[in-house]
Design a protein around this motif. Structure first.
Motif, PDB file in Angstrom:
ATOM      1  N   ARG A  81       3.909  -0.170  45.928  1.00 38.78           N
ATOM      2  CA  ARG A  81       2.872  -1.197  45.858  1.00 38.78           C
ATOM      3  C   ARG A  81       2.183  -1.419  47.202  1.00 38.78           C
ATOM      4  NH1 ARG A  81       4.665  -5.786  45.280  1.00 38.78           N
ATOM      5  NH2 ARG A  81       6.916  -5.552  45.025  1.00 38.78           N
ATOM      6  N   HIS A  82       2.885  -1.126  48.291  1.00 37.97           N
ATOM      7  CA  HIS A  82       2.310  -1.336  49.621  1.00 37.97           C
ATOM      8  C   HIS A  82       1.944  -0.029  50.324  1.00 37.97           C
ATOM      9  CE1 HIS A  82       4.352  -5.213  48.869  1.00 37.97           C
ATOM     10  NE2 HIS A  82       3.439  -5.723  49.672  1.00 37.97           N
ATOM     11  N   ASN A  83       2.053   1.077  49.569  1.00 40.30           N
ATOM     12  CA  ASN A  83       1.734   2.383  50.154  1.00 40.30           C
ATOM     13  C   ASN A  83       2.446   2.571  51.498  1.00 40.30           C
ATOM     14  OD1 ASN A  83       0.494   4.899  50.125  1.00 40.30           O
ATOM     15  ND2 ASN A  83      -1.286   4.198  51.267  1.00 40.30           N
ATOM     16  N   HIS A  99      11.088 -10.731  50.626  1.00 36.57           N
ATOM     17  CA  HIS A  99      10.731 -11.346  51.909  1.00 36.57           C
ATOM     18  C   HIS A  99      11.267 -10.516  53.078  1.00 36.57           C
ATOM     19  CE1 HIS A  99      10.116 -15.632  50.070  1.00 36.57           C
ATOM     20  NE2 HIS A  99       9.147 -14.787  49.774  1.00 36.57           N
ATOM     21  N   VAL A 100      12.489 -10.010  52.910  1.00 38.14           N
ATOM     22  CA  VAL A 100      13.062  -9.156  53.959  1.00 38.14           C
ATOM     23  C   VAL A 100      12.241  -7.878  54.101  1.00 38.14           C
ATOM     24  CG1 VAL A 100      15.083  -7.813  54.654  1.00 38.14           C
ATOM     25  CG2 VAL A 100      15.380 -10.082  53.676  1.00 38.14           C
ATOM     26  N   VAL A 156      10.333  -6.324  57.356  1.00 39.81           N
ATOM     27  CA  VAL A 156      10.594  -4.960  57.859  1.00 39.81           C
ATOM     28  C   VAL A 156       9.290  -4.170  57.957  1.00 39.81           C
ATOM     29  CG1 VAL A 156      11.772  -2.781  57.399  1.00 39.81           C
ATOM     30  CG2 VAL A 156      12.948  -4.938  56.961  1.00 39.81           C
ATOM     31  N   ARG A 157       8.474  -4.266  56.902  1.00 43.42           N
ATOM     32  CA  ARG A 157       7.212  -3.500  56.877  1.00 43.42           C
ATOM     33  C   ARG A 157       6.265  -3.956  57.991  1.00 43.42           C
ATOM     34  NH1 ARG A 157       2.402  -4.697  54.413  1.00 43.42           N
ATOM     35  NH2 ARG A 157       3.382  -6.447  53.300  1.00 43.42           N
ATOM     36  N   ILE A 158       6.201  -5.261  58.237  1.00 48.11           N
ATOM     37  CA  ILE A 158       5.292  -5.788  59.261  1.00 48.11           C
ATOM     38  C   ILE A 158       5.751  -5.420  60.665  1.00 48.11           C
ATOM     39  CG2 ILE A 158       4.411  -7.925  60.301  1.00 48.11           C
ATOM     40  CD1 ILE A 158       4.533  -9.116  57.418  1.00 48.11           C
ATOM     41  N   TYR A 186       8.106  -3.027  61.479  1.00 47.67           N
ATOM     42  CA  TYR A 186       8.421  -1.610  61.678  1.00 47.67           C
ATOM     43  C   TYR A 186       7.611  -0.764  60.685  1.00 47.67           C
ATOM     44  CZ  TYR A 186      12.334  -3.774  64.114  1.00 47.67           C
ATOM     45  OH  TYR A 186      13.098  -4.541  64.954  1.00 47.67           O
ATOM     46  N   PRO A 187       6.297  -0.696  60.847  1.00 45.03           N
ATOM     47  CA  PRO A 187       5.454   0.008  59.875  1.00 45.03           C
ATOM     48  C   PRO A 187       5.622   1.520  59.871  1.00 45.03           C
ATOM     49  CG  PRO A 187       4.140  -0.707  61.753  1.00 45.03           C
ATOM     50  CD  PRO A 187       5.487  -1.308  61.937  1.00 45.03           C
ATOM     51  N   GLU A 188       6.080   2.101  60.993  1.00 46.77           N
ATOM     52  CA  GLU A 188       6.145   3.561  61.114  1.00 46.77           C
ATOM     53  C   GLU A 188       7.525   4.141  60.852  1.00 46.77           C
ATOM     54  OE1 GLU A 188       3.439   5.226  61.423  1.00 46.77           O
ATOM     55  OE2 GLU A 188       2.213   3.419  61.671  1.00 46.77           O
ATOM     56  N   ALA A 189       8.562   3.414  61.232  1.00 45.71           N
ATOM     57  CA  ALA A 189       9.929   3.931  61.071  1.00 45.71           C
ATOM     58  C   ALA A 189      10.895   2.763  60.955  1.00 45.71           C
ATOM     59  CB  ALA A 189      10.317   4.822  62.253  1.00 45.71           C
ATOM     60  N   LEU A 190      11.938   2.936  60.152  1.00 51.29           N
ATOM     61  CA  LEU A 190      12.912   1.871  59.978  1.00 51.29           C
ATOM     62  C   LEU A 190      13.714   1.661  61.245  1.00 51.29           C
ATOM     63  CD1 LEU A 190      14.413   2.678  56.453  1.00 51.29           C
ATOM     64  CD2 LEU A 190      12.748   0.915  57.034  1.00 51.29           C
ATOM     65  N   PRO A 191      14.105   0.405  61.540  1.00 53.30           N
ATOM     66  CA  PRO A 191      14.980   0.169  62.696  1.00 53.30           C
ATOM     67  C   PRO A 191      16.397   0.618  62.376  1.00 53.30           C
ATOM     68  CG  PRO A 191      14.661  -1.868  61.481  1.00 53.30           C
ATOM     69  CD  PRO A 191      13.783  -0.843  60.825  1.00 53.30           C
TER      70      PRO A 191
END
Length: 622
Positions: free
Chosen positions: A501-503, A530-531, A535-537, A539-544
């Motif tokens: 949904r958020h591409n 919400h979590v 995370v997306r906001i 860490y948009p490029e890679a997960l922490p």
């Protein structure tokens, strides 16, 4: 014979000379290896011993091996009960996972760390049955002075490797006894036979799990083309590859590595654990992939079905049962009542009732009864006539019942409506006619009613806060939605739906998914989303790293654990127990982390001063 071997050992460690005619070839090779590796022949006491926590972790990592081996080990142990032998199960790294036997033998072995948690490899303790079996992948008996290090030369040990059907080492089975305790002629045969029995049971269990994996796949219609996933068993072997993945069919029945998938022109997007029926351990994994050149917006995980449901279906049995009832209830015209904790998706389910009913072409009108003041709810639902009261529209206003005519009216938080309104609602349900506020004429309305609450309506009836006759009119087709912690195996599917949904496509390690599956999520799906937003906001490029994701979930956990409204539980008289417990734990944790300073604890909790001290009093916290 033992004296001859002892002399051969002494000559080798002192002079490096070997009497090959008197020694087994494997023993000669092992001695040479130990000498080259610098093993001290005059010691050999285990130098590595795991802590209690580390040993427990090792046992968890090898849980299935321990489970499969347990009945076979019990049988072997009974056959050895008249000897002073100890029975050991070892992991592929040489760590002793299990050691059973007579107390005096176990105590004697403990003197050289030959006990649970000890590591018994050739590099560390010299030639020994366990370490040599690990090195050669063959059964062997090591007798007395055949041990390279003197610490083990009072022992006779017989060991055999345990392998899976691909020949990969699962562990080692060993029987050890003191040199002078008993005869040892048939011990190796018993060990090899028991190791084979463990292998056979392991393969049987693996096949059972593969059958479960495949049947689950068929049940979920994932066998349709275009779903782009590979089904792996827990050993990483591909037991099923979607027919649309032509370029990956060569990996069928082989171990699949990520780099090989990428070399074939695909990118892994997600790895979802598929849990066995006991839900303790994954039976395998669904690895979802996309063509590197594909437009990710067109990537679809969930199959298209006639039954419309905009939420996440997942694979959990508890929610599948809800969907089965939902589909059946939708085809009727009787009222449906949806109950469940806050954040479980009651609005989504209500919409599905409408979308799958004969009224789907009519309106779907939603009303939050808890958000409307008591003095306005009647006009909101039934409308009002022109000039009905000061400030009213001259033309009057249609109420929600008329707006929902020939469609569905969804009354959320039905437990919040006042008693006077309960009487009026009961009348409408009986007659399907309404009278607008300030009006005289009754108006016909054809409405299918769906209600929802996170409160226990039965308890409200017992307390006299909800009319019993209205309860029976609304509670015709009840749907009880499970909490997210009850359908934890569906969490990977929620994450996948969110990413689509958020591409926003990330590769989620199974360690993180497993941790989140075990997380309590008191705020349910809403908390999870919400979590994911955070995370997306951030860490948009890679997960922490995993630690950061855990902390982010826990931060939201504290915030979600503090609402005053308890969760709904249809089968309990104390619906708020879980939230009270988690709220108290959150407060205690914050106070400890703040070093007892109230102002710091309040800030951590995001709680006003008055509320904070009220909670301290409530939970008897000083």
């Amino acid at each position: 014979m033992e004296q001859v071997k002892k002399k051969a050992w002494s000559r080798f460690v002192q002079e490096g000379a070997l009497d090959e005619a008197r020694l087994n070839r494997r023993i000669i090779e092992s001695w040479a290896f130990c000498k080259k590796a610098g093993v001290d022949p005059y010691c050999g006491k285990g130098s590595i011993l795991l802590s209690v926590e580390e040993l427990q972790q090792k046992k968890q990592q090898n849980e299935q091996l321990l489970e499969v081996a347990a009945p076979i080990l019990n049988k072997l142990e009974k056959s050895l009960r008249h000897t002073d032998s100890m029975l050991l199960l070892i992991d592929p790294e040489g760590f002793i996972l299990k050691a059973n036997g007579p107390e005096n033998t176990l105590k004697y072995a403990k003197n050289i760390n030959f006990t649970e948690g000890g590591r018994w490899t050739e590099e560390l303790v010299g030639t020994n049955a366990i370490g040599t079996a690990l090195q050669t992948n063959e059964p062997i008996t090591v007798h007395g002075a055949e041990h390279y290090a003197i610490a083990s030369q009072n022992w006779v040990c017989s060991a055999a490797p345990v392998r899976d059907e691909q020949g990969n080492l699962l562990g080692v089975l060993d029987v050890s006894s003191r040199l002078d305790s008993c005869a040892h002629e048939h011990t190796l045969f018993a060990v090899v036979a028991s190791a084979y029995a463990i292998e056979h049971e392991w393969q049987k269990r693996l096949k059972d799990e593969e059958i479960y994996l495949l049947s689950l796949t068929l049940q979920q219609n994932h066998h349709k083309r275009g779903n782009n996933f590979i089904l792996l068993n827990k050993q990483g072997v591909a037991v099923y590859i979607d027919p649309s993945l032509d370029d990956l069919q060569k990996f069928k029945n082989k171990r699949v590595k990520l780099e090989n998938v990428e070399k074939s022109g695909f990118k892994q997007t997600m790895e979802v654990p598929v849990y066995s029926p006991d839900r303790r351990n994954p039976a395998g994994y669904q690895v979802f992939v996309v063509k590197k050149a594909d437009d990710r917006k067109n990537w679809r995980l969930n199959c298209q079905e006639n039954f419309k449901f905009s939420g996440v279906k997942g694979t959990s049995k508890i929610f599948r049962n809800v969907l089965v009832k939902l589909e059946k209830f939708s085809n009727t015209s009787v009222p449906v009542h949806i109950s469940g904790e806050t954040g479980t998706g009651k609005q989504v389910v209500a919409r599905a009732v409408h979308d799958n009913s004969s009224r789907r072409k009519g309106p779907f009108i939603e009303v939050n009864c808890g958000a409307i003041p008591d003095n306005l709810i009647e006009s909101e639902l039934f409308g009002y006539a022109p000039g009905a009261f000061t400030g009213a529209r001259k033309s009057g206003m249609k109420g929600k019942f008329l707006l929902a005519d020939r469609g569905t009216l969804f009354l959320d938080e039905i437990g919040e409506i006042p008693e006077t309104m309960q009487v009026a609602l009961l009348k409408v349900l009986d007659s399907q006619r309404i009278t607008p506020v300030g009006g005289e004429d009754e108006l016909q309305c054809d409405v299918r009613l769906v209600t929802a609450t996170n409160r226990n309506l039965k308890e409200l009836v017992r307390q006299g806060r909800f009319r019993e006759d209205l309860f029976y009119r609304l509670y015709v087709c009840p749907l009880i939605l499970p909490s997210l912690r009850e359908r934890g195996e569906d969490i990977p599917y929620f994450i996948d739906d969110y990413m689509k949904r958020h591409n926003w496509y990330m590769q989620w390690p199974k360690e993180i998914l497993n941790e989140w599956i075990q997380f309590p999520w008191p705020g349910n799906v809403r908390q999870l989303l919400h979590v994911l937003d955070r995370v997306r906001i951030l860490y948009p490029e890679a997960l922490p790293e995993q630690k950061v994701l855990k902390e982010m979930a826990e931060e939201t956990f504290i915030m979600e654990a503090l609402p005053t409204q308890g969760p709904h539980k249809e089968n309990t008289g104390e619906p708020a127990n879980f939230r009270k417990k988690t709220e108290k734990e959150a407060i205690v944790k914050a106070i400890k982390e703040a070093g007892g300073r109230a102002s710091v604890a309040m800030k951590k909790l995001g709680m006003p001063k008055s509320t904070f001290y009220r909670k301290l009093k409530k939970y008897n916290l000083s």
